[in-house]
Write a protein that holds these residues in place. Structure first.
Motif, PDB file in Angstrom:
ATOM      1  N   THR A   3       0.730  -1.233   0.189  1.00 29.89           N
ATOM      2  CA  THR A   3       0.104  -0.217  -0.086  1.00 29.89           C
ATOM      3  C   THR A   3       0.829   1.295   0.189  1.00 29.89           C
ATOM      4  OG1 THR A   3      -0.165  -0.196   2.533  1.00 29.89           O
ATOM      5  CG2 THR A   3      -1.969  -1.139   1.156  1.00 29.89           C
ATOM      6  N   ARG A   4       2.374   0.979   0.292  1.00 31.81           N
ATOM      7  CA  ARG A   4       2.891   2.324   0.180  1.00 31.81           C
ATOM      8  C   ARG A   4       3.121   2.797  -1.125  1.00 31.81           C
ATOM      9  NH1 ARG A   4       8.008   0.324   3.605  1.00 31.81           N
ATOM     10  NH2 ARG A   4       6.458   0.024   5.128  1.00 31.81           N
ATOM     11  N   SER A   5       3.272   4.112  -1.086  1.00 26.97           N
ATOM     12  CA  SER A   5       3.314   4.695  -2.548  1.00 26.97           C
ATOM     13  C   SER A   5       4.487   4.609  -3.239  1.00 26.97           C
ATOM     14  CB  SER A   5       2.796   6.127  -2.544  1.00 26.97           C
ATOM     15  OG  SER A   5       3.652   6.802  -1.668  1.00 26.97           O
ATOM     16  N   LEU A   6       5.736   4.563  -2.434  1.00 33.82           N
ATOM     17  CA  LEU A   6       6.999   4.447  -2.870  1.00 33.82           C
ATOM     18  C   LEU A   6       7.589   3.333  -2.174  1.00 33.82           C
ATOM     19  CD1 LEU A   6       8.344   8.198  -3.225  1.00 33.82           C
ATOM     20  CD2 LEU A   6       7.866   6.467  -4.959  1.00 33.82           C
ATOM     21  N   PHE A   7       8.240   2.602  -2.870  1.00 25.93           N
ATOM     22  CA  PHE A   7       9.181   1.382  -2.094  1.00 25.93           C
ATOM     23  C   PHE A   7      10.331   2.048  -1.503  1.00 25.93           C
ATOM     24  CE2 PHE A   7       7.529  -1.721  -5.637  1.00 25.93           C
ATOM     25  CZ  PHE A   7       6.303  -2.110  -4.762  1.00 25.93           C
ATOM     26  N   THR A   8      10.529   1.512  -0.253  1.00 24.27           N
ATOM     27  CA  THR A   8      12.064   1.894   0.372  1.00 24.27           C
ATOM     28  C   THR A   8      12.944   0.827  -0.222  1.00 24.27           C
ATOM     29  OG1 THR A   8      11.664   0.639   2.078  1.00 24.27           O
ATOM     30  CG2 THR A   8      10.873   2.727   2.463  1.00 24.27           C
ATOM     31  N   CYS A   9      14.035   1.231   0.059  1.00 22.79           N
ATOM     32  CA  CYS A   9      15.393   0.274  -0.116  1.00 22.79           C
ATOM     33  C   CYS A   9      15.148  -1.206   0.454  1.00 22.79           C
ATOM     34  CB  CYS A   9      16.806   0.844   0.043  1.00 22.79           C
ATOM     35  SG  CYS A   9      17.105   2.300  -0.790  1.00 22.79           S
ATOM     36  N   GLN A  10      14.521  -0.940   1.732  1.00 21.60           N
ATOM     37  CA  GLN A  10      14.425  -2.118   2.387  1.00 21.60           C
ATOM     38  C   GLN A  10      13.203  -3.049   1.923  1.00 21.60           C
ATOM     39  OE1 GLN A  10      14.215  -1.375   6.538  1.00 21.60           O
ATOM     40  NE2 GLN A  10      14.151  -3.402   7.279  1.00 21.60           N
ATOM     41  N   ASP A  11      12.214  -2.228   1.408  1.00 24.31           N
ATOM     42  CA  ASP A  11      11.061  -2.971   0.839  1.00 24.31           C
ATOM     43  C   ASP A  11      11.823  -3.551  -0.604  1.00 24.31           C
ATOM     44  OD1 ASP A  11       9.108  -2.008   2.368  1.00 24.31           O
ATOM     45  OD2 ASP A  11       8.684  -0.309   1.042  1.00 24.31           O
ATOM     46  N   MET A  12      12.640  -2.722  -1.217  1.00 24.96           N
ATOM     47  CA  MET A  12      13.141  -3.460  -2.529  1.00 24.96           C
ATOM     48  C   MET A  12      14.344  -4.528  -2.266  1.00 24.96           C
ATOM     49  SD  MET A  12      12.141  -1.786  -5.193  1.00 24.96           S
ATOM     50  CE  MET A  12      13.586  -1.926  -6.382  1.00 24.96           C
ATOM     51  N   SER A  13      14.837  -4.594  -1.054  1.00 21.38           N
ATOM     52  CA  SER A  13      15.770  -5.675  -0.848  1.00 21.38           C
ATOM     53  C   SER A  13      15.244  -6.946  -1.010  1.00 21.38           C
ATOM     54  CB  SER A  13      16.643  -5.617   0.231  1.00 21.38           C
ATOM     55  OG  SER A  13      15.714  -5.665   1.429  1.00 21.38           O
ATOM     56  N   ARG A  14      13.884  -7.007  -0.264  1.00 19.91           N
ATOM     57  CA  ARG A  14      12.900  -8.177  -0.229  1.00 19.91           C
ATOM     58  C   ARG A  14      12.386  -8.530  -1.604  1.00 19.91           C
ATOM     59  NH1 ARG A  14       9.069 -11.032   2.953  1.00 19.91           N
ATOM     60  NH2 ARG A  14       8.271 -12.506   1.323  1.00 19.91           N
ATOM     61  N   LEU A  16       6.417  -2.445 -11.911  1.00 21.08           N
ATOM     62  CA  LEU A  16       6.498  -1.268 -12.627  1.00 21.08           C
ATOM     63  C   LEU A  16       7.161  -0.133 -11.464  1.00 21.08           C
ATOM     64  CD1 LEU A  16       5.631   0.193 -15.224  1.00 21.08           C
ATOM     65  CD2 LEU A  16       3.650   0.962 -14.036  1.00 21.08           C
ATOM     66  N   ARG A  17       6.618  -0.466 -10.271  1.00 25.54           N
ATOM     67  CA  ARG A  17       7.176   0.345  -9.329  1.00 25.54           C
ATOM     68  C   ARG A  17       8.548   0.192  -8.751  1.00 25.54           C
ATOM     69  NH1 ARG A  17       2.687  -0.661  -5.123  1.00 25.54           N
ATOM     70  NH2 ARG A  17       3.680   0.728  -3.568  1.00 25.54           N
ATOM     71  N   MET A  18       8.989  -1.093  -8.902  1.00 24.07           N
ATOM     72  CA  MET A  18      10.161  -1.654  -8.695  1.00 24.07           C
ATOM     73  C   MET A  18      11.399  -0.820  -9.898  1.00 24.07           C
ATOM     74  SD  MET A  18      10.031  -5.411  -7.633  1.00 24.07           S
ATOM     75  CE  MET A  18      11.769  -5.749  -7.683  1.00 24.07           C
ATOM     76  N   ARG A  19      10.716  -0.806 -11.037  1.00 20.42           N
ATOM     77  CA  ARG A  19      11.642  -0.399 -11.931  1.00 20.42           C
ATOM     78  C   ARG A  19      11.820   1.179 -11.943  1.00 20.42           C
ATOM     79  NH1 ARG A  19       9.514  -3.588 -16.189  1.00 20.42           N
ATOM     80  NH2 ARG A  19       7.854  -2.028 -16.835  1.00 20.42           N
ATOM     81  N   GLY A  20      10.768   1.886 -11.341  1.00 25.98           N
ATOM     82  CA  GLY A  20      11.017   3.329 -11.033  1.00 25.98           C
ATOM     83  C   GLY A  20      11.723   3.481  -9.883  1.00 25.98           C
ATOM     84  N   HIS A  21      11.749   2.780  -9.191  1.00 24.26           N
ATOM     85  CA  HIS A  21      12.847   2.790  -7.822  1.00 24.26           C
ATOM     86  C   HIS A  21      14.131   2.678  -8.415  1.00 24.26           C
ATOM     87  CE1 HIS A  21      13.961   2.473  -3.504  1.00 24.26           C
ATOM     88  NE2 HIS A  21      14.802   2.004  -3.818  1.00 24.26           N
ATOM     89  N   LEU A  22      14.436   1.525  -9.136  1.00 22.93           N
ATOM     90  CA  LEU A  22      15.852   1.146  -9.533  1.00 22.93           C
ATOM     91  C   LEU A  22      16.484   2.320 -10.294  1.00 22.93           C
ATOM     92  CD1 LEU A  22      15.354  -2.822 -10.567  1.00 22.93           C
ATOM     93  CD2 LEU A  22      16.980  -1.618  -8.572  1.00 22.93           C
ATOM     94  N   ASP A  68      12.428 -15.703  -7.566  1.00 25.71           N
ATOM     95  CA  ASP A  68      11.657 -16.913  -7.173  1.00 25.71           C
ATOM     96  C   ASP A  68      10.332 -17.063  -7.829  1.00 25.71           C
ATOM     97  OD1 ASP A  68      13.946 -17.862  -5.553  1.00 25.71           O
ATOM     98  OD2 ASP A  68      13.371 -16.535  -4.125  1.00 25.71           O
ATOM     99  N   GLN A  69       9.609 -16.066  -8.234  1.00 24.56           N
ATOM    100  CA  GLN A  69       8.277 -15.963  -8.636  1.00 24.56           C
ATOM    101  C   GLN A  69       8.220 -15.009  -9.555  1.00 24.56           C
ATOM    102  OE1 GLN A  69       5.442 -14.203  -5.563  1.00 24.56           O
ATOM    103  NE2 GLN A  69       7.199 -14.480  -4.007  1.00 24.56           N
ATOM    104  N   SER A  70       7.022 -14.748 -10.213  1.00 25.80           N
ATOM    105  CA  SER A  70       6.716 -13.548 -11.077  1.00 25.80           C
ATOM    106  C   SER A  70       5.899 -12.684 -10.364  1.00 25.80           C
ATOM    107  CB  SER A  70       6.125 -13.996 -12.551  1.00 25.80           C
ATOM    108  OG  SER A  70       4.922 -14.269 -12.573  1.00 25.80           O
ATOM    109  N   LEU A  71       6.142 -11.531 -10.253  1.00 23.30           N
ATOM    110  CA  LEU A  71       5.397 -10.583  -9.327  1.00 23.30           C
ATOM    111  C   LEU A  71       4.521  -9.762 -10.192  1.00 23.30           C
ATOM    112  CD1 LEU A  71       8.555  -9.185  -7.334  1.00 23.30           C
ATOM    113  CD2 LEU A  71       6.919 -10.629  -6.417  1.00 23.30           C
ATOM    114  N   PRO A  72       3.261  -9.178  -9.471  1.00 21.60           N
ATOM    115  CA  PRO A  72       2.416  -8.563 -10.108  1.00 21.60           C
ATOM    116  C   PRO A  72       2.989  -7.421 -11.008  1.00 21.60           C
ATOM    117  CG  PRO A  72       1.788  -8.599  -8.049  1.00 21.60           C
ATOM    118  CD  PRO A  72       3.238  -9.436  -8.025  1.00 21.60           C
ATOM    119  N   TRP A  73       2.280  -7.303 -12.106  1.00 23.53           N
ATOM    120  CA  TRP A  73       3.043  -5.961 -12.913  1.00 23.53           C
ATOM    121  C   TRP A  73       3.108  -4.759 -12.290  1.00 23.53           C
ATOM    122  CZ3 TRP A  73       0.336  -1.671 -14.242  1.00 23.53           C
ATOM    123  CH2 TRP A  73      -0.921  -1.596 -13.947  1.00 23.53           C
TER     124      TRP A  73
END
Lengths: 93, 198
Positions: free
Chosen positions: A5-16, A32-38, A23-28
């Motif tokens: 529900t967080r609008s932006l992923f933190t780096c800690q979220d990202m590490s997980r 998308l939000r991961m790509r934005g963070h990266l 190991d799995q395919s994550l929802p699109w």
């Protein structure tokens, strides 16, 4: 999960999430939000690269573990061999 | 192609004993267990009928049996309670991050890996360091990590074998990977490597 529900992923979220993505395919929408963070985070890009490298090294070497020409750790001790042989010979008809 | 039963225990042990032992040891990380697995594999092999000819086919067949034995072993111990609390439950996972969830720049400074890591894949020392770091993983984490990365089993399969929820599985692997990354940063990249940095 809180990160969903967080609008932006933190780096800690990202590490997980970077680990989960291996190991799995994550929802699109998560991807998308991961790509934005990266795009804006060099340390997370580096972390992703490191995890990928560890996987690549392991998968490459899991084949060489089976290569007999490579120096390898010790095998069975003579005692273990004798024990196994005794077990095999005694249990066979 | 010949159907011939394997009968000579001596030659089985000579040809495959050391190999199968190492194959098992890297996965179960316990010498006694690895020896038992070799013995179980041979017993199963002696009862089966081997249908191909040639050393390498015989080896592949043995590996197939061994893989089943290892899976059985993991399934067995999954039902046993872990003796001690999993040390990965400690708070150290968070020290890499600041309160706002950003990487802690002090900790991150440790992790100066080369920008172009391609050559590392073939480096013997890097593999040795990684193997050493894997030995330091807590037992359950090592098990899950090995099944996933060395045996390349699918997530659902591992969860089923070890009776893990997908969330537990995710947490365990996340911590294992981060611990390995940190361990390599210190043990391999901690000191300058010859020829690694320009």
């Amino acid at each position: 999960m809180s990160w969903m529900t967080r609008s932006l992923f933190t780096c800690q979220d990202m590490s997980r999430l970077l680990s989960d993505a291996m190991d799995q395919s994550l929802p699109w929408h998560v991807r998308l939000r991961m790509r934005g963070h990266l795009r804006i985070c060099a340390l997370c890009r580096r972390y992703e690269q490191q995890l990928t490298l560890i996987r690549a090294v392991l998968r490459k070497n899991s084949a060489t573990l089976n290569d007999e020409n490579r120096p390898t750790p010790p095998g069975l001790t003579p005692e273990a061999k004798a024990r196994i042989q005794q077990a095999l010979d005694s249990r066979r008809p | 192609m010949t159907d011939r039963p394997l009968t000579d225990s001596q030659s089985l042990i000579d040809h495959h004993g050391d190999f199968l032992y190492r194959f098992a040891l890297v996965r179960v990380r316990n010498q006694d267990v690895a020896e038992d697995l070799v013995q179980e594999t041979f017993l199963a092999a002696l009862q089966g009928t081997y249908r191909e000819s040639g050393q390498s086919a015989e080896r592949r067949w043995m590996i197939g049996i061994m893989k089943h034995k290892i899976v059985d072993y993991f399934r067995r111990i999954a039902k046993e309670p872990l003796q001690q609390a999993d040390p990965t439950d400690g708070p150290d996972i968070h020290e890499a991050f600041l309160d706002d969830g950003h990487w802690n720049p002090d900790a991150a400074a440790l992790h100066q890996w080369p920008e172009q890591p391609d050559g590392l894949i073939d480096r013997r020392q890097f593999w040795d360091a990684l193997a050493g770091c894997m030995e330091r993983l807590p037992p359950r984490a090592a098990q899950v990590f090995t099944m996933r990365e060395l045996d390349e089993l699918e997530t659902e399969h591992i969860c089923e074998l070890l009776q893990l929820t997908p969330t537990n599985f995710g947490v365990i692997l996340h911590r294992a990977r981060k611990q390995l990354r940190d361990c390599l940063s210190i043990r391999y990249f901690g000191q300058p490597q010859e020829g690694l940095r320009s």
